[in-house]
Design an enzyme around this catalytic site. Structure first.
Site, short mmCIF file in Angstrom:
data_model
loop_
_atom_site.label_atom_id
_atom_site.label_comp_id
_atom_site.label_asym_id
_atom_site.label_seq_id
_atom_site.Cartn_x
_atom_site.Cartn_y
_atom_site.Cartn_z
CG ASP A 5 -1.75 1.37 1.18
OD1 ASP A 5 -2.42 1.56 0.22
OD2 ASP A 5 -1.65 2.02 2.37
CG ASP A 60 -1.59 7.93 1.02
OD1 ASP A 60 -1.31 8.95 1.07
OD2 ASP A 60 -1.94 7.34 -0.03
CG ASP A 77 -1.96 1.76 6.65
OD1 ASP A 77 -2.21 1.68 5.35
OD2 ASP A 77 -2.11 3.05 7.04
#
Length: 237
Positions: A27, A29, A186
């Site tokens: 991922d 960000d 996250d």
């Protein structure tokens, strides 16, 4: 007389075990890049147009992780509430400001570059699957000088649907050349997306979490990128 080639060695000098993955996907960000400073600046710019006070960066972190619209909704709600008209008015203001200021404060997380170097040295391809739109993702990676490190970069609008749907993760894998893949993220969109795509996942505890990292139910958790290579080397073959 020539001997056999020496096995690759880790940065600690010990022989490095084979990593049982062809591709490590990330991922963006909150996983690869800490973008909170620039996202906070964009939020604060937008809400300043309706005379709302700015948030410190740390206060904005919990708002991040589910897209710009949700981030703005959370910021408006926390600063005095909003209606649909206000949200519709401010979202393009936020996005335009962010597009013009993508990398003023955004930086790779500690240990990331060394981990990417080690993965590349081990013959593992790197890839990105993010829900961030291509118009932000691709320029940001260029501005940070990281684009060339990745075999594929799939944004939230690349295939017309975003994580947790498995389609963008499948596209990331295919565009990187295919092979056994693990995904690192996250948020629940990342971990559920990996699960839906039929691949294992690793959660990072330092990202834009909106609850305990254990709630994501990833296959493993790391607290720093220094832990990534040892974890992958010990993964079942």
């Amino acid at each position: 007389m020539f001997g056999l080639p020496l096995p690759p060695r880790s940065r600690h000098g010990a022989a490095m075990a084979k990593i049982p993955f062809d591709i490590v996907g990330f991922d963006l960000d909150g996983t690869l890049i800490d973008t909170s400073g620039d996202l906070a600046a964009a939020v604060n710019h937008a809400i300043a147009t309706i005379d709302r006070p700015p948030f410190p960066v740390e206060a904005i972190r919990p708002f991040v992780g589910k897209g710009a619209k949700v981030m703005l909704e959370r910021a408006l709600d926390a600063s005095g509430g909003y209606d649909d008209a206000t949200l519709a008015q401010l979202l393009p203001v936020l996005l335009d400001y962010y597009q013009a200021n993508l990398s003023a404060h955004s930086v790779p997380y500690p240990g990331l570059v060394a981990a990417m170097d080690a993965l590349a040295a081990a013959g593992v391809k790197l890839a990105i699957c993010t829900n961030k739109a291509e118009r932000f993702t691709l320029p940001l990676m260029d501005q940070l000088g990281l684009t060339s490190r990745f075999a594929s970069i799939v944004g939230g609008d690349t295939v017309g649907i975003a994580k947790p749907d498995p389609a963008p993760i499948h596209a990331m894998i295919a565009r990187a050349g295919g092979g056994r893949t693990i995904f690192i993220g996250d948020t629940i969109n990342d971990i559920a997306g990996a699960r839906n795509a039929g691949i294992p996942s690793i959660a990072v505890s330092f990202g834009f979490l909106d609850g305990p990292v254990e709630n994501l139910a990833a296959d493993a958790v790391i607290d720093h990128f220094d832990a990534l290579l040892p974890l992958l080397e010990s993964w079942p073959q």
